[in-house]
Design an enzyme around this catalytic site. Structure first.
Site, PDB file in Angstrom:
ATOM      1  N   ASP A 214      26.907  45.935  55.064  1.00 10.88           N
ATOM      2  CA  ASP A 214      25.833  44.960  55.170  1.00 10.88           C
ATOM      3  C   ASP A 214      24.559  45.648  54.705  1.00 10.88           C
ATOM      4  O   ASP A 214      24.610  46.605  53.927  1.00 10.88           O
ATOM      5  CB  ASP A 214      25.712  44.533  56.648  1.00 10.88           C
ATOM      6  CG  ASP A 214      25.175  43.134  56.820  1.00 10.88           C
ATOM      7  OD1 ASP A 214      23.976  42.928  56.555  1.00 10.88           O
ATOM      8  OD2 ASP A 214      25.953  42.247  57.217  1.00 10.88           O
TER       9      ASP A 214
ATOM     10  N   HIS B  99      19.552  42.250  59.002  1.00 10.82           N
ATOM     11  CA  HIS B  99      20.857  41.596  59.010  1.00 10.82           C
ATOM     12  C   HIS B  99      21.978  42.492  59.543  1.00 10.82           C
ATOM     13  O   HIS B  99      22.746  42.094  60.440  1.00 10.82           O
ATOM     14  CB  HIS B  99      21.180  41.123  57.598  1.00 10.82           C
ATOM     15  CG  HIS B  99      22.214  40.059  57.509  1.00 10.82           C
ATOM     16  ND1 HIS B  99      23.565  40.345  57.411  1.00 10.82           N
ATOM     17  CD2 HIS B  99      22.125  38.703  57.493  1.00 10.82           C
ATOM     18  CE1 HIS B  99      24.242  39.216  57.328  1.00 10.82           C
ATOM     19  NE2 HIS B  99      23.398  38.195  57.375  1.00 10.82           N
TER      20      HIS B  99
ATOM     21  N   SER C 163      27.236  34.470  58.955  1.00  9.96           N
ATOM     22  CA  SER C 163      26.976  35.899  59.152  1.00  9.96           C
ATOM     23  C   SER C 163      27.037  36.270  60.617  1.00  9.96           C
ATOM     24  O   SER C 163      27.422  37.389  60.969  1.00  9.96           O
ATOM     25  CB  SER C 163      25.597  36.274  58.603  1.00  9.96           C
ATOM     26  OG  SER C 163      25.580  36.270  57.206  1.00  9.96           O
TER      27      SER C 163
END
Length: 621
Positions: free
Chosen positions: A73, A116, A379
């Site tokens: 990621d 994220h 996600s």
């Protein structure tokens, strides 16, 4: 956003807060509705539906101990107090400073890094915080990081292929059991329908997938592109308007307004299309577990990409999809007061996307900016599944990838899920699209029970992840699935399908396997493929929708109006060398492969199409 909306938005945010910025409950665990949903008040106005959670009993005997998870990621903040002790030593893969990846013990994230990866890691494996009781699903896992998506990677970095090779080889060599991939293609383009050089990665994953206690399991997001507004926003921009007007337009749609649209407005709305999860080639790989996203009330999230390739549903929150007969023709984009996922963020680093009182540090529980309460999307759903799989592997370290998939089929929950969802853009196209009367046929199909008794839905896969049931089955799982093999079939056709018509082609398979997955590649001549639907029917009579009419086979003409482009895989003479154009279906799981398979091409467009042939691959044992 209008001043009225902003005012109401701020009012909602202050609900549940005292004048001193303290909320009514300091336990962050009590705000983690995906772990335990009691219909509790969060940091926003709306509440979820009690019981819509991962169904994990607390305290749990299993915590993910002995399981290694790689978050590929943006970089994970291992200086975060809730993540630091769960870092797997010497397992930070850095792609940012050199064309050659390097493996570090620890890495201080640069300012401007996206939150994220840290959001994802916190859902899977944050340790239990003694002060506020915040925790991950598997709080004793060891976490590795690959900053594959970092936005400050060097321009002359290695190719995507080389980076993927490095990540997967590292996973094999370093005992990684789970790889979480919370990303995918942002939009559909014609060339995404071809594997090309990515077939190398496909083969690598197949060889390294977990078996007999070794190898890894990949969990991947389905995508956030159901009702993609990408083209609509470009049309508005070309006309000199703000893309935010798309949301304003959607917010005010009514049945009456749909019947009185200007030509320009109709063009904008018809450009909003569902991009199936299948359109990302990585999500068509049967050696990944593809995860859809659920809102906190039990309905599929309105952004969650759909398709027959979905395996299971995780929790993510935000807006729900509209339902078939609820009379709504829009998505309430401005109502940012739906429950979303509470998780870790890069410690102390503000973000331009912070908007809630919690996220900006106004509330006492988040003065140090260690958390966010606004993480959503597939996600967020994927790591809820990765966390549960970590608990399953602790309960039974010998589980293979195929074992895990089987257990998820048998234990996932359907009772908590809302029936009859329908993407809002499809409800709009039903009213203003240039399609025939059979347009809604496939969109109205819900749960399908196959001959083996397994129940499947293109929006939810086999259902919502259920941690307690999955762990219990994993503990005593002894069901050898047999050696996996592939069976292939192909057939040349010359089948014309007129506007508003459908036609069926048959192909016989002599091999008798217990099916684990099916891949179909149709070869179609069509200049207007956005009106096509494709259905595959097994010898047992189970039907699986692989392509829906109203799909994303469109493009923009001069950035001002949509146009169609021809179906990209059409030449059956290349059947033996085609490395793309396939659709994956999981709907036939455990049925028998032997007998007559049927491909039906449904033409909802105003133009003719032709099926020139098809091939099928059945994966089973």
């Amino acid at each position: 956003m209008s001043s009225k909306n902003i005012y109401l938005f701020l009012i909602f945010l202050f609900v549940g807060c005292g004048q001193d910025g303290k909320s009514q409950n300091n336990s962050l665990f009590d705000k983690q509705w995906h772990l335990k949903n009691t219909g509790q008040k969060l940091f926003i106005n709306e509440v979820g539906k009690a019981g819509v959670d991962i169904n994990l009993t607390f305290p749990s005997k299993y915590t993910g101990k002995g399981v290694n998870v790689l978050v590929t990621d943006s970089g994970v903040d291992f200086f975060h107090p809730d993540l630091e002790k769960n870092m797997k030593p010497n397992s930070f893969i850095d792609f940012t400073n050199s064309s050659i990846p390097r493996v570090l013990d620890k890495y201080k994230l640069k300012f401007g890094e996206e939150h994220h990866g840290t959001n994802v890691a916190g859902i899977i494996g944050s340790s239990v915080n003694a002060d506020n009781q915040f925790r991950g699903i598997a709080p004793n896992v060891k976490i590795a990081s690959a900053n594959y998506l970092s936005n400050y990677k060097v321009k002359a970095g290695s190719s995507v292929i080389n980076e993927k090779f490095f990540i997967y080889n590292f996973a094999v060599m370093n005992g990684i059991q789970i790889i979480n991939e919370s990303y995918g293609s942002a939009s559909f383009a014609n060339d995404y329908f071809y594997l090309g050089e990515y077939s190398i990665i496909y083969d690598l994953i197949k060889s390294a997938i977990r078996n007999a206690g070794f190898g890894f399991i990949i969990v991947r997001s389905a995508g956030n592109e159901t009702c993609s507004k990408n083209y609509a926003e470009k049309i508005l921009k070309a006309k000199g308007s703000s893309y935010l007007q798309v949301m304003e337009i959607l917010e005010t749609l009514t049945p009456n307004s749909l019947s009185n649209l200007s030509t320009d407005l109709a063009e904008i709305l018809k450009a909003i299309r569902p991009i199936l999860s299948q359109m990302d080639d990585a999500n068509r790989n049967p050696n990944r577990i593809v995860v859809a996203a659920l809102s906190a009330n039990g309905n599929i999230a309105n952004y969650s990409s759909i398709g027959a390739n979905i395996w299971v549903t995780g929790l993510a929150g935000s807006e729900s999809s509209v339902r078939s007969n609820d009379g709504i023709f829009h998505s309430p984009n401005f109502k940012r007061d739906y429950p979303e996922i509470l998780t870790t963020r890069i410690a102390g680093m503000p973000s331009k996307n912070d908007y809630s009182l919690f996220d900006i540090g106004f509330l006492a529980e988040n003065k140090k900016l260690n958390y966010t309460a606004t993480f959503n999307g597939t996600s967020a759903a994927a790591p809820t599944v990765s966390g549960v799989i970590a608990l399953m592997l602790e309960a039974n370290p010998n589980l293979s990838f195929r074992d895990v998939k089987h257990i998820l089929v048998k234990t996932s929950n359907r009772d908590k899920l809302t029936p009859n969802p329908k993407p809002y853009c499809i409800k709009i196209l039903e009213k203003i699209g240039n399609y025939n009367a059979n347009f809604s046929q496939l969109w109205n199909v819900g749960w399908v029970q196959n001959q083996a008794g397994n129940i499947f839905h293109n929006f939810y896969g086999f259902g919502l992840i259920d941690a307690d049931r999955a762990i219990e089955m994993a503990r005593n799982f002894h069901l050898p699935l047999g050696t996996q093999i592939d069976v292939n079939g192909k057939k040349s056709e010359n089948m014309n399908v007129g506007a508003g018509m459908s036609s069926t082609s048959n192909l016989n398979i002599a091999n008798d396997l217990s099916i684990e997955a099916v891949q179909l590649t149709p070869f179609i001549e069509a200049d207007w493929p956005d009106g096509l639907g494709i259905v595959l029917e097994s010898p047992s009579g189970t039907k699986s929708t692989l392509l829906y009419p109203g799909n994303s086979f469109i493009a923009l003409e001069n950035e001002r109006k949509i146009k169609n482009y021809s179906y990209p895989v059409k030449d059956y003479s290349k059947v033996d060398i085609t490395t793309g154009g396939d659709y994956l279906s999981n709907a036939f799981y455990e049925e028998r492969s032997v007998g007559e398979w049927k491909l039906t091409l449904i033409n909802s467009s105003q133009h003719s199409a032709k099926l020139t042939g098809w091939k099928i691959k059945i994966i089973g044992h």
